[in-house]
Write an enzyme that holds these catalytic residues in place. Structure first.
Site: not given
Length: 280
Positions: A237-239
Site C-alpha cells: 500500500a505504501k509503494m
C-alpha cells in the site's frame, strides 16, 4: 434499557407456549365488554394477550383464557424505571455550541513539536531528499518508462537505506531500465545489479513477475490506481500511494508508518490503533 428489552423478550417467549391465547383473549374481551384490553399477535398465530386494564391469563394445559384482577399497564415489568438517555455529540462544532465552557481538546505541546520538526526539515538535507524515489528515475525518459522506473525504485526501497537503493538504481539505469530490457536480463545478472538491497533474491523474483504483468496486461506501463497497483507482486500500500504521487501526480493517501508513529507520540493516534492498524 437493556433490562427493558430483556423483560419484553421474556414475555414474548412465554407467549409462544400458548398458541390459541390471542383468539380466546379476544373472545373474553368481546363477552366481558371491557375497554382498554389490547390483543397482539406474535409470528403467525403465536400470540400473547396484554391487558391495560385487566389481567388476562391462559392456562398452559388447556389454553383457556380467563379474566383476573386489574393490574397496571406494564408489559412484564415489576416496577417503573426512570431512564435518562443522553447522546454524545459527534462533531466538535456541535459540542462547542452545546457547551461553550468545555475547552477544545488538543495534544499537549503539539505546536512546539510541529515547530521543532519544521526547523529540522527546513534545509531538506536528509538522504531521502536527494536519493529517494523522486530522484532515482530518468526524468528525460518516455512517461511509461519513467513510471516503470519509479515503481522499481519503490520496490527496491523496502527494508533498504536510501543510499543503497540509489546505487542499485544507477546500475539498473546504466544496464537499461525498461520493461523490455529487464525481461531480457537473466535473474543472476539482475541480482548482481540490485545487490545489496534488502531481500534482493526475493526482489529479483518480484521484479521479474511484475515486469511480465506490466508487459502483457498494461502495455508496458504501470496501473493508474492503488487497487491495481497493490495486486502486483512485491507492491504494498505504501509503494502504491507513493507511485500514484510521483508517477501519476495524484495524491491518493499516506502509507508511511512514520507518520502514524509521530501521531502516536503526539497523542493524535490511539496506542492500540498504532500497533494493530499499520497498513492504514
Amino acid at each position: 434499557m437493556a433490562s427493558l428489552y430483556a423483560q419484553t423478550n421474556k414475555t414474548a417467549r412465554k407467549a409462544t407456549r400458548y398458541k390459541n391465547c390471542a383468539s380466546q383473549a379476544a373472545a373474553v374481551q368481546k363477552n366481558a365488554g371491557t375497554e382498554g384490553c389490547h390483543v397482539s399477535s406474535v409470528n403467525s398465530g403465536e400470540a400473547s394477550a396484554v391487558a391495560t386494564g385487566l389481567n388476562l391469563k391462559a392456562d398452559k394445559h388447556t389454553g383457556q383464557a380467563e379474566i383476573g384482577r386489574a393490574i397496571p399497564s406494564r408489559v412484564g415489568l415489576k416496577q417503573k424505571r426512570n431512564l435518562k438517555i443522553e447522546y454524545e455529540c459527534r462533531s466538535a462544532e456541535h459540542s462547542e455550541k452545546s457547551d461553550p465552557k468545555v475547552p477544545k481538546w488538543e495534544p499537549r505541546n503539539w505546536k512546539e513539536h510541529l515547530n521543532n520538526i519544521r526547523e529540522m526539515r527546513k534545509n531538506k538535507d536528509a538522504p531521502v531528499d536527494h536519493m529517494g524515489a523522486e530522484k532515482c528515475f530518468d526524468k528525460d525518459a518516455d512517461p511509461p518508462v519513467m513510471r516503470y522506473q519509479v515503481l522499481v525504485s519503490l520496490m527496491l526501497s523496502s527494508q533498504t537505506k536510501d543510499q543503497v537503493t540509489s546505487a542499485a538504481m544507477m546500475k539498473l539505469r546504466s544496464h537499461g531500465l525498461t520493461v523490455d530490457s529487464i525481461l531480457k536480463t537473466d535473474d543472476k545478472l539482475l541480482g548482481e545489479l540490485i545487490y545489496p538491497v534488502g531481500f534482493w533474491k526475493t526482489k529479483v523474483k518480484y521484479i521479474r513477475q511484475t515486469t511480465e504483468i506490466l508487459k502483457w496486461q498494461y502495455n508496458g506501463d504501470i496501473p493508474n490506481n492503488v487497487a491495481e497497483l497493490v495486486k502486483l507482486p512485491g507492491v504494498g500500500a505504501k509503494m502504491a500511494h507513493l507511485a500514484m504521487d510521483i508517477a501519476w501526480n495524484n495524491i491518493t493517501g499516506i502509507g508511511n508508518t512514520g507518520v502514524k508513529l509521530t501521531g502516536f507520540w503526539w497523542g493524535l493516534v490511539n496506542r492500540f490503533a498504532y500497533l494493530w492498524d499499520l497498513d492504514v
